[in-house]
Design a protein around this motif. Structure first.
Motif, PDB file in Angstrom:
ATOM      1  N   THR A  35      20.836  40.218  54.271  1.00 39.19           N
ATOM      2  CA  THR A  35      21.793  39.703  53.291  1.00 39.19           C
ATOM      3  C   THR A  35      23.219  39.868  53.804  1.00 39.19           C
TER       4      THR A  35
ATOM      5  N   GLU B 254      19.165  36.715  48.016  1.00 40.60           N
ATOM      6  CA  GLU B 254      19.980  37.881  47.646  1.00 40.60           C
ATOM      7  C   GLU B 254      21.465  37.565  47.813  1.00 40.60           C
TER       8      GLU B 254
ATOM      9  N   ARG C 284      14.510  35.716  51.741  1.00 43.61           N
ATOM     10  CA  ARG C 284      14.943  36.708  50.753  1.00 43.61           C
ATOM     11  C   ARG C 284      16.438  36.985  50.918  1.00 43.61           C
TER      12      ARG C 284
END
Length: 185
Positions: free
Chosen positions: A153, A25, A21
């Motif tokens: 991120t 992102e 993820r």
């Protein structure tokens, strides 16, 4: 006139803090203006696939997935490897797309977000997606060497090497300029 390509990002992890993820992102934040990256966040909402349930009315989460795939010009997939395979939840997502009209011919780019170079799931994903008539944009998953579970991120974006890897992957998703087939006029 420049075209914007809508790219649906599919994360194969259900973890709250997932390196896959984080890679997606970060890619969203690094994307040039010619790309609009959109996350699909309903992996956990999909019911278990059963061909007997693949009829109208489809479950709301399945309809939303298929509509999101239909609106996308391409897919960007980041999926972990569990026990040398594709995680069950992500395989379930793919199973719901097998019989859809939205998926065949869809351009797909795979990211491999493992620093250890996981390859079993990546090979399986390529095989599954090829069987589903995806247009794989690269013969090999694009490597983004993240440290593993718990990567954020911000950590991805803090690394010049990771930003360069993601920008190189994003280049494959940028729409090609139209060719002048009629010659000069």
């Amino acid at each position: 006139m420049s075209a914007t390509r809508r790219v649906l990002c599919l994360c194969g992890s259900l973890r709250r803090v997932s390196s896959n993820r984080a890679a997606l992102e970060a890619a969203r934040q690094l994307a040039p203006a010619s790309l609009e990256l959109v996350m699909h966040d309903d992996l956990a909402a999909l019911p278990l696939f059963n061909p007997d349930d693949e009829h109208d009315p489809l479950p709301v989460s399945v309809l939303a997935l298929r509509e999101a795939v239909g609106r996308a010009d391409a897919l960007l997939v980041a999926c972990p490897e569990y026990a040398h395979g594709v995680p069950g939840a992500f395989k379930n997502l793919l199973d719901w797309l097998v019989g859809s009209l939205e998926f065949p011919g869809k351009p797909v780019l795979l990211l491999n977000a493992s620093a250890r170079g996981s390859y079993h799931a990546q090979e399986a994903l390529a095989e599954i997606l090829g069987t589903m008539s995806a247009e794989l944009l690269s013969t090999q998953p694009f490597p983004v060497a993240l440290p593993g579970a718990g990567c954020t991120t911000e950590q991805v974006l803090a690394s010049a090497e990771r930003r360069a890897e993601l920008r190189a992957a994003l280049e494959l998703l940028i729409p090609s300029p139209p060719t002048n087939v009629g010659g000069e006029g």
